[in-house]
Scaffold this motif. Structure first.
Motif, mmCIF file in Angstrom:
data_model
loop_
_atom_site.group_PDB
_atom_site.id
_atom_site.type_symbol
_atom_site.label_atom_id
_atom_site.label_comp_id
_atom_site.label_asym_id
_atom_site.label_seq_id
_atom_site.Cartn_x
_atom_site.Cartn_y
_atom_site.Cartn_z
ATOM 1 N N HIS A 48 0.820 -1.211 0.000
ATOM 2 C CA HIS A 48 0.000 0.000 0.000
ATOM 3 C C HIS A 48 0.854 1.262 0.000
ATOM 4 C CE1 HIS A 48 -3.017 -2.985 1.277
ATOM 5 N NE2 HIS A 48 -3.872 -2.176 0.685
ATOM 6 N N GLU A 49 2.120 1.118 -0.317
ATOM 7 C CA GLU A 49 2.987 2.283 -0.446
ATOM 8 C C GLU A 49 3.587 2.303 -1.850
ATOM 9 O OE1 GLU A 49 2.965 4.629 1.789
ATOM 10 O OE2 GLU A 49 1.671 3.461 3.103
ATOM 11 N N ALA A 50 4.735 2.910 -2.009
ATOM 12 C CA ALA A 50 5.347 3.034 -3.330
ATOM 13 C C ALA A 50 5.750 1.662 -3.860
ATOM 14 C CB ALA A 50 6.578 3.938 -3.240
ATOM 15 N N PRO A 51 5.787 1.491 -5.181
ATOM 16 C CA PRO A 51 6.238 0.212 -5.750
ATOM 17 C C PRO A 51 7.715 -0.001 -5.466
ATOM 18 C CG PRO A 51 5.960 1.857 -7.475
ATOM 19 C CD PRO A 51 5.410 2.471 -6.222
ATOM 20 N N PRO A 52 8.219 -1.217 -5.677
ATOM 21 C CA PRO A 52 9.645 -1.469 -5.433
ATOM 22 C C PRO A 52 10.522 -0.545 -6.262
ATOM 23 C CG PRO A 52 8.467 -3.533 -5.809
ATOM 24 C CD PRO A 52 7.515 -2.425 -6.138
ATOM 25 N N PRO A 53 11.706 -0.214 -5.784
ATOM 26 C CA PRO A 53 12.592 0.659 -6.545
ATOM 27 C C PRO A 53 13.176 -0.047 -7.751
ATOM 28 C CG PRO A 53 13.735 -0.201 -4.644
ATOM 29 C CD PRO A 53 12.304 -0.647 -4.514
#
Length: 652
Positions: free
Chosen positions: A31-36
């Motif tokens: 539920h946060e940013a996608p993987p880097p």
């Protein structure tokens, strides 16, 4: 369900957490940013299925090219030397073409200069990422490994070779003598049939091929032999050899592959920074088949994976000594090793790679400082796997099964009377900030010693597991956060698990060091926040966010914050704006609350949740938002299933 899963389920029930607790990390990160960029898929997979991380064999098999296991195989057929050599040259040429097709131009010299003092910068590695086709590079590296394994397997080690020099499609090929030769850089391929030889090595770059096959003798290898946009292999079939590199090398690669295989003898390996199985965007592997060996490194290696890289050190026999000195830490916590099974990323620019140290047999010693011995940092995965022997592990911090910031660190020791000494903490099965740290010891009377945050503990929604299968063990700590304790954050638990036969184990709490007096309260001004700071560099963004949050809490700079969100409602600085919203001017508060409620980060939405949005929160799949709604008095509908660690709904 396996034995470990059953034990974990029982311990979660005892802690009143329930099986859903194993999914906390996965729920938050989804539920946060996608993987880097360049983050290996296995990290997210293991964060979603944390008990799978204890299966070292499956982890190894998934990530290591099967051809690397063939160097000790018996010959399958006899091939005339000249025919074998011609086939190998053709296969190396094919690998070279694949490498050049998969990589663009790099500033190799700048990378080599950086490696004299430590690691390349995150921006330098971003440049590599932009120049590499990962699938094509993986194919080129596999062609090198497979061709070299096949050549060594089919080579008659007693074949008569005529010393000579050839010009070929890959460059110069040199055939040495059975005397004690001295070979210099420049040849694409050197084959030496015997003698106590000396090889002066140099970095390979610009798409070059650099291969040595030495059939016998007590040999010495000098110089730095890293591969940067190049393909390198060094195969030594027999002898007590010395590998001395002042700089990077001995199975180290960036945007390419470097392979070192030593089949026999008591060998000594010494490197500067970045060596002995280290890679970024490529493969770096050091495999030693037999002998009592010694590995010495300044820092960053012995199974280190940076972004897009697999770093492997695999010793298949003998009682060995692994020593890493350490590099200066910018945060003055001690020395950084980044070694002995470590995956290391750059927040939030690049994910880490995969680092593996595997030792099959022998009574071994492992010595390092911070971030070592099964350590993962920011979307990196590190594994140290020791299959047998009475082993000794010594490190300082973030080690011995330690994960930090959405990473995975695993140490698995199958058997033996082992000792684990951690000078400070954050290890021996410790997960910090949405990360997984696992230490599994299969059998034996073992000794564990650490100061704090160790031995099956976690903070900031991490998961830490120490599982010892049996024996009369001794566990010593200083801090109260150990032995299965954990500190919650974000409204959700962390999970600490200690699985041990307490009827036989001895638990000791050491006398803590004298507490330091609290610092005097000193008035301070908020730092000036640069709202134009780059958003992809974690340290830069963190400094800007903290400074902005400080100003906002004092009622300052709200017009600038509002303008920033109007320009980009999904701006990462919203993470620091949302918690300060109660201090916003009334004229802006509701406007900003609506913008922040639409932010893609569940954490941002949680910070601006109001009673008017409770129904929306209860229907969300985000557990942070659900937990916040319950704290505000939300009443789930009858029959709604809550995660086991959240309060059960009351009868209404």
């Amino acid at each position: 369900m396996g034995a470990l899963a059953l034990l974990v389920a029982a311990e979660l029930a005892r802690q009143a957490l329930g099986p859903d607790a194993l999914l906390i990390i996965d729920n938050i990160v989804r539920h946060e940013a996608p993987p880097p960029r360049a983050a290996p898929a296995i990290v997210r997979e293991l964060l979603a299925r944390p008990l799978d991380a204890a299966n070292a064999a499956a982890f190894f098999d998934r990530n290591v090219n099967k051809s690397l296991m063939q160097f000790a195989a018996e010959p399958e057929k006899t091939v005339p030397f000249d025919s074998l050599l011609q086939r190998y040259i053709e296969e190396l040429a094919a690998a070279q073409r694949a490498l050049l097709a998969a990589t663009g131009k790099l500033d190799e010299q700048a990378l080599l200069e950086a490696l004299k003092e430590g690691l390349p910068s995150a921006d330098q590695l971003l440049g590599v990422a932009n120049a590499v086709d990962p699938a094509g590079l993986e194919r080129a590296n596999a062609l090198l490994v497979e061709a070299t394994a096949k050549f060594v397997r089919d080579l008659d080690r007693n074949v008569a070779m005529e010393p000579r020099r050839l010009e070929t499609a890959i460059g110069t090929v040199v055939i040495g003598s059975r005397g004690s030769d001295r070979h210099y850089p420049g040849a694409a391929l050197i084959i030496d049939p015997g003698g106590d030889d000396t090889y002066v090595r140099a970095p390979a770059f610009g798409g070059a091929i650099s291969v040595i096959v030495d059939l016998g003798g007590d040999d010495r290898y000098l110089g730095a032999d890293i591969a940067v946009r190049a393909l390198s292999a060094l195969i030594d079939l027999a002898g007590d050899d010395r590998y001395d590199t002042e700089g990077p090398g001995l199975g180290a690669a960036i945007a390419g592959a470097s392979l070192l295989v030593d089949l026999a003898g008591n060998d000594r390996y010494q490197s500067g920074y970045f060596g002995q199985g280290a890679a970024a965007f490529g493969t770096g592997a050091l495999i030693d088949i037999a002998g009592d060996d010694e590995y010495r490194l300044v820092a960053w290696g012995q199974g280190l994976g940076l972004a897009g890289g697999l770093g492997l050190l695999w010793d298949r026999g003998g009682s060995d000594h692994y020593l890493v000195a350490g590099a200066a830490d910018p945060f003055n916590r001690g020395l950084l090793s980044g070694a002995q099974g470590a995956g290391f990323g750059f927040r939030t620019l690049l994910g880490g790679g995969i680092g593996i140290l595997r030792d099959d047999r022998g009574d071994d010693r492992y010595e390092a400082e911070m971030f070592a011995q099964g350590s993962g940092y920011y979307y990196g995965a590190g594994l140290l796997w020791d299959e047998s022997g009475h082993d000794r592990y010594r490190a300082v911090r973030y080690a011995q099964g330690s994960g930090a910031h959405e990473a995975v660190g695993v140490l698995r020791d199958e058997e033996g009377f082992d000792s684990y000494d951690l000078g400070h903490g954050a290890g021996q099965g410790m997960g910090l900030d949405l990360a997984l740290g696992v230490l599994v010891d299969g059998a034996g009377d073992d000794r564990y010693s650490a100061r704090f945050h160790a031995q099956g503990t976690a903070t900031a929604n991490g998961l830490g597991l120490l599982a010892d299968a049996g024996g009369a063990d001794r566990l010593r700590v200083e801090d109260r956060y150990a032995w299965g304790t954990a500190e919650p954050l974000r409204g959700l638990p962390s999970v600490g698990l200690l699985l041990n036969d307490s009827r036989k184990a001895l638990f000791e709490r050491m006398q803590p060091a004298a507490a330091k007096p609290p610092p005097s309260a000193i008035p301070f001004e908020c730092a000036k926040a640069d709202l134009s700071a780059r958003r992809d560099d974690f340290d830069v963004l963190l400094a800007a966010g903290q400074a902005l949050h400080c100003a906002l809490r004092k009622g300052e700079r709200w017009d600038e914050a509002a303008a920033l969100l109007r320009h980009n409602p999904a701006d990462p600085l919203a993470t620091w704006i949302a918690p300060a919203l109660p201090a916003a001017p009334e004229a802006l508060r509701e406007e900003l609350r609506a913008v922040l409620w639409a932010h893609p980060s569940c954490g941002v939405r949680t910070n601006v949740l109001t009673k008017e949005k409770l129904e929306d929160a209860l229907s969300s799949s985000c557990w942070r938002l659900l937990a916040a709604a319950l704290r505000l008095g939300a009443k789930p509908a009858p029959g709604v299933r809550l995660p086991g660690f959240l309060p059960a709904p009351r009868a209404y």
